[in-house]
Design a protein around this motif. Sequence first.
Motif, mmCIF file in Angstrom:
data_model
loop_
_atom_site.group_PDB
_atom_site.id
_atom_site.type_symbol
_atom_site.label_atom_id
_atom_site.label_comp_id
_atom_site.label_asym_id
_atom_site.label_seq_id
_atom_site.Cartn_x
_atom_site.Cartn_y
_atom_site.Cartn_z
ATOM 1 N N THR A 140 0.808 -1.218 0.000
ATOM 2 C CA THR A 140 0.000 0.000 0.000
ATOM 3 C C THR A 140 0.846 1.275 0.000
ATOM 4 O OG1 THR A 140 -1.906 -1.079 1.029
ATOM 5 C CG2 THR A 140 -1.736 1.305 1.277
ATOM 6 N N ALA B 6 -2.882 6.023 -4.356
ATOM 7 C CA ALA B 6 -3.950 5.237 -3.740
ATOM 8 C C ALA B 6 -4.176 5.686 -2.301
ATOM 9 C CB ALA B 6 -3.595 3.754 -3.776
ATOM 10 N N ASN C 156 -7.471 0.589 0.123
ATOM 11 C CA ASN C 156 -7.879 0.592 -1.272
ATOM 12 C C ASN C 156 -8.090 -0.840 -1.737
ATOM 13 O OD1 ASN C 156 -5.215 -0.336 -2.741
ATOM 14 N ND2 ASN C 156 -4.600 1.163 -1.187
ATOM 15 N N LEU D 280 -8.576 2.531 -6.459
ATOM 16 C CA LEU D 280 -7.655 3.343 -5.667
ATOM 17 C C LEU D 280 -8.256 3.836 -4.369
ATOM 18 C CD1 LEU D 280 -5.994 5.476 -8.497
ATOM 19 C CD2 LEU D 280 -5.241 3.289 -7.537
ATOM 20 N N VAL D 281 -9.537 3.600 -4.163
ATOM 21 C CA VAL D 281 -10.198 4.025 -2.923
ATOM 22 C C VAL D 281 -10.604 2.792 -2.138
ATOM 23 C CG1 VAL D 281 -11.013 6.157 -3.977
ATOM 24 C CG2 VAL D 281 -12.476 4.125 -4.018
#
Length: 324
Positions: free
Chosen positions: A163, A172, A176, A267-268
């Motif tokens: 991450t 990101a 995510n 990306l979320v």
Amino acid sequence: MVAGPVTAGSPGAGSPPSGGRPVDLRRKRSRIGERLILAGLAGSALVSVAVTAGIAVALLAPLVTFFSHVGFGEFLTGTSWTAGFGDKAAWDDKNWGVLPLVLGTASTTLIALVVAVPLGLGAAIYLSEYANPRTRKVLKPVLEILAGVPTVVYGVFALTILTPVLQDVVGAAIFNNLSPGLVMGFMIVPTVASLSEDAMSAVPGSLREGSYALGANRMKTTLRVVFPAALSGIVAAIVLGISRAVGETMIVAIAAGNQPQFTLNPLVGAQTMTGFIAQVASGDAPQGSPVYYSLFAVGALLFLITLVINMISIALVRKYRQAY
């Protein structure tokens, strides 16, 4: 002197001397061990069916309660999921649209397949068609070790190692779908690779020899002869990998976050169906509360999705199966 013809009843025909009657070499009664093995296999099949039926029965009563308060349309088509802890009076204060959880599951699964299918099939092609027996004997067990790593280890790796890299490279969020999806892909590579390699190795060598005799090189033989011949096994391996990704819990619970969002943006942060079940089941969900019954609704939907995937897998395997 010329010998006379050998008749069916003569000793020269291989018949016993007693009356010329042929001997029946077939065993009329099965051995006790074989009957025990058959009984054990039948019992295993019945246990599997009984467990599946038991799961369906256990889900039935809570589902009736849940859908007596929440409509099917709201549950299956709603775009907001705000299930939380509370008493029975909180039914109307919640949003019960399960689509955010479904999209979260679909997002991580698709990312995992993008990683696992090319790598898994590439590894299978190399092990089956290019590696010598000694190399195959070493590499295949090493590859399958990845399948034995606990998923919580993958989840921690996704959150603490991958991450931060994705934050610097693609911006990101802390939680995510991209990170757990990539790690899940590497997790199911051994499943796709091992089963696909077994299917390709089972293709008769005569097909390869015929292709070589027609002037094809090894790559063309692999892609145009061996791969189509093993397609049913390869499809089964990929579908099994999909089922593994859909049902994965710990990786997404740790690295994907617990915020249901109606989006496919990797990306979320998001929440998967298994992530929701893990979050709520590990907390204080009082029996009889709305969130308690929602666990069974999400679990039943996940059960149904897995069943549909398996049915599609069976249909594809039967369609592309080739017997040699």
